[in-house]
Each structure stands twice: as structure tokens, then as C-alpha cells.
Design a protein around this motif. Structure first.
Motif, mmCIF file in Angstrom:
data_model
loop_
_atom_site.group_PDB
_atom_site.id
_atom_site.type_symbol
_atom_site.label_atom_id
_atom_site.label_comp_id
_atom_site.label_asym_id
_atom_site.label_seq_id
_atom_site.Cartn_x
_atom_site.Cartn_y
_atom_site.Cartn_z
ATOM 1 N N GLY A 161 0.810 -1.214 0.000
ATOM 2 C CA GLY A 161 0.000 0.000 0.000
ATOM 3 C C GLY A 161 0.842 1.260 0.000
ATOM 4 O O GLY A 161 0.545 2.213 -0.736
ATOM 5 N N GLN A 162 1.916 1.272 0.805
ATOM 6 C CA GLN A 162 2.770 2.461 0.859
ATOM 7 C C GLN A 162 3.489 2.691 -0.473
ATOM 8 O O GLN A 162 3.569 3.829 -0.958
ATOM 9 C CB GLN A 162 3.799 2.333 1.978
ATOM 10 N N THR A 163 4.007 1.625 -1.067
ATOM 11 C CA THR A 163 4.694 1.755 -2.358
ATOM 12 C C THR A 163 3.746 2.278 -3.427
ATOM 13 O O THR A 163 4.099 3.152 -4.225
ATOM 14 C CB THR A 163 5.273 0.396 -2.788
ATOM 15 N N TYR A 164 2.525 1.766 -3.443
ATOM 16 C CA TYR A 164 1.533 2.219 -4.411
ATOM 17 C C TYR A 164 1.218 3.696 -4.208
ATOM 18 O O TYR A 164 1.159 4.472 -5.174
ATOM 19 C CB TYR A 164 0.256 1.391 -4.278
ATOM 20 N N GLN A 165 1.036 4.114 -2.959
ATOM 21 C CA GLN A 165 0.714 5.515 -2.670
ATOM 22 C C GLN A 165 1.823 6.456 -3.123
ATOM 23 O O GLN A 165 1.566 7.497 -3.728
ATOM 24 C CB GLN A 165 0.457 5.693 -1.170
ATOM 25 N N VAL A 166 3.059 6.088 -2.824
ATOM 26 C CA VAL A 166 4.187 6.960 -3.169
ATOM 27 C C VAL A 166 4.329 7.094 -4.678
ATOM 28 O O VAL A 166 4.536 8.193 -5.207
ATOM 29 C CB VAL A 166 5.493 6.420 -2.549
#
Length: 311
Positions: A161-166
Motif C-alpha cells: 500500500g505504501q509503495t503504491y501511494q508513493v
């Protein structure tokens, strides 16, 4: 310097430029040699620790089960950043593709898994010292496996989720990352959008997967120290504490550098300091883990001598 100017106006599709540690081409060969030696030490030392904890039956206890997984994790963790850094030094080219940067950021999930694994190792030492009579019953093989597997299961979806958001953020014209690998803080600095909620998510992840495990480690060691102080003989106290001193040393080195890096306020003047602090927990800690455990642990030293004698 010319490389940086030539790539300055490329689109995000062409990726980013890892600025690394120095623009001086005369230092590139020296840096390559130093970090190549470090990488070989990490691979050899941690692989050797993992090997002897598998082949030596005297090391088939929960503590060495966790140590084996930690050594495997360190090999994977350094392999996320060091090979790309070595290529950059050798080719004098810091470019990394958009997908390559995203993959590197995602696989830094291993750092969060290491936090949980260190907490599991602290619980193992707490149980061994404070509940010695029930140690084998509490620290069953099933529990050890669940703690390791649970560490991976808990962290992986969050990192996705964090990688996708960034990487759904719009990035500005400059793609110069003031770092030697793709990490969240330097990437957010390049974003041309409001990153407030991304910062909130970053600190939430740090709270859950770094500060909370560290708090559990501290609580475990408070109980351990209390139990050790109740031992009447000085020799007994020393022997008991020696069983967890290696783990304590690794925890101090890893958490000390990582906490300062992620929790202190970033500024233009601190980017170089941030990079050197990141070296401590991404490179120095994996390098010294085998040294700490082999020098401070008598059982590991004996098993290593036995393995070398057999070979």
C-alpha cells in the motif's frame, strides 16, 4: 556533474538519479572496492551463520532458529541496495528506472520485518531467563514458526500500500534523489503534490513496525535485568547476561541509527547526514551481526570450529 545536467529534464518514465555519496569520479573506484568487500563480508558471514545453525544439532534451539532467519534476512536486505550501489560506482551512473525504484522501495519491507524479528528474539531471551522451567514448553517450534511467518504476513500488505501511494504521486522536473537507494522521505521531497497524508502513513508504519517492537524489546530487557539482579553470584549474573548481550548489541546498532534517520526533521543541510545514518542500518549492521554473534557467543564459536574442522 555533466550526467546530472543531461538527465535533469527527463520525465518520470525515465526514472530517477541516485546521487549517492560523492560527485568526485576519482573516489568511485575506491568506494566500489570498499563496498564490494563489505557486501562479500555480509554474504559470507551471514550465510555461514545460517549454515552452522542448520547443520549443527547443538544449535537447533529457538534462539538459533531466529538467528538463522535474521541472517537470511540480512543477506536479502543488503542485496536490495548494495548491488545497485556497486553498479553506480563502477559505471559512474546513478540512474534507476521508475519500476526499479518502486521495487527497491517495496523490498525495503525487510527492514520492518527485521524489527519484528528482533522483538521475537527479545521475547525468546525473556522467556529463557525469566521462565526458565517452562522455556521449552512456551517457545515451541510451532510458536517460533508462527512468529517468523507472522512477521512477513503483517508487513507485506502494508508495504504494498505504501509503495503504491508513493508512486502514484506526480513528481517534479528534478528527479535527483539525495540518497543511495529509493526511500520514502527523499521520494516525497520530489513530489509536486501535498504529501501530508503520506507523511502520516509513514509515521504510522514507523509507530507500528518499529517503535512498538522496540517498546516490547525494552520491556523484555527490563524484566531480564530484574531477573539477573536477583541471581546471587556475580559469575551467574555474567553468564546469564552473556546469553542476550549479542542480541542487545544488534538491537542498539540497528534501532539507534534507524530511529534517528526516520524521526528527526529532514532539511537540506541534513541530507548527507541522513545518508550516512542510513548506511548504519542498511550496511553496517548486517556486516557486524555475524561478528557480534560469533565473538560474543561461545556455542556459535564452537560450532564454527567444528564445521571448519569437518570441512
Amino acid at each position: 556533474m555533466s550526467q546530472r545536467k543531461g538527465l535533469e529534464n527527463h520525465t518520470v518514465g525515465s526514472g530517477f538519479i541516485l546521487l549517492g555519496f560523492s560527485d568526485d569520479s576519482s573516489l568511485q573506484v575506491l568506494c566500489f572496492a570498499v563496498f564490494l568487500v563489505i557486501y562479500l563480508v555480509v554474504l559470507t558471514g551471514n550465510s555461514l551463520i545460517a549454515l552452522i545453525t542448520v547443520v549443527d544439532s547443538s544449535l537447533h534451539s529457538p534462539m538459533y532458529f531466529f538467528l538463522r532467519n535474521l541472517s537470511f534476512l540480512e543477506v536479502c536486505y543488503t542485496s536490495v541496495t548494495l548491488p545497485k550501489m556497486l553498479v553506480g560506482f563502477l559505471m559512474e551512473d546513478g540512474r534507476i528506472s521508475f519500476l526499479g525504484c518502486a521495487a527497491q522501495l517495496y523490498f525495503l519491507v525487510l527492514g520492518s520485518i527485521e524489527c519484528l524479528l528482533l522483538a521475537a528474539m527479545a521475547y525468546d531471551r525473556y522467556t529463557a531467563i525469566c521462565h526458565r522451567l517452562h522455556y521449552t514448553l512456551i517457545m515451541s517450534r510451532g510458536l517460533c514458526i508462527r512468529l517468523v511467518v507472522g512477521s512477513w504476513i503483517a508487513v507485506v500488505p502494508v508495504q504494498v500500500g505504501q509503495t503504491y501511494q508513493v508512486f502514484t504521486l506526480p513528481f517534479c522536473a528534478s528527479h535527483d534523489l539525495h540518497h543511495f537507494f529509493c526511500d520514502v522521505p527523499p521520494l516525497l521531497e520530489l513530489a509536486c503534490a501535498d504529501t501530508f497524508w503520506h507523511q502520516v502513513m509513514l509515521y504510522a508504519i514507523i509507530l507500528v513496525f518499529a517503535i512498538l517492537p522496540f517498546s516490547l524489546i525494552v520491556i523484555s530487557y527490563i524484566q531480564i535485568i530484574r531477573a539477573i539482579l536477583k541471581i546471587p553470584s556475580a559469575l551467574g549474573r555474567h553468564k546469564t547476561f552473556s546469553t542476550c548481550s549479542s542480541h542487545l548489541g544488534v538491537v542498539t546498532l540497528f534501532y539507534g541509527s534507524a530511529t534517528v534517520t526516520y524521526l528527526k526533521r529532514r532539511s537540506r543541510d541534513s541530507v548527507d547526514a541522513d545518508k550516512y545514518l542510513a548506511l548504519l542500518y542498511t550496511v553496517v549492521t548486517p556486516t557486524f551481526n555475524p561478528v557480534i554473534y560469533s565473538l560474543r557467543n561461545k556455542e556459535v564459536r564452537i560450532a564454527l570450529k567444528r564445521l571448519l574442522r569437518t570441512k
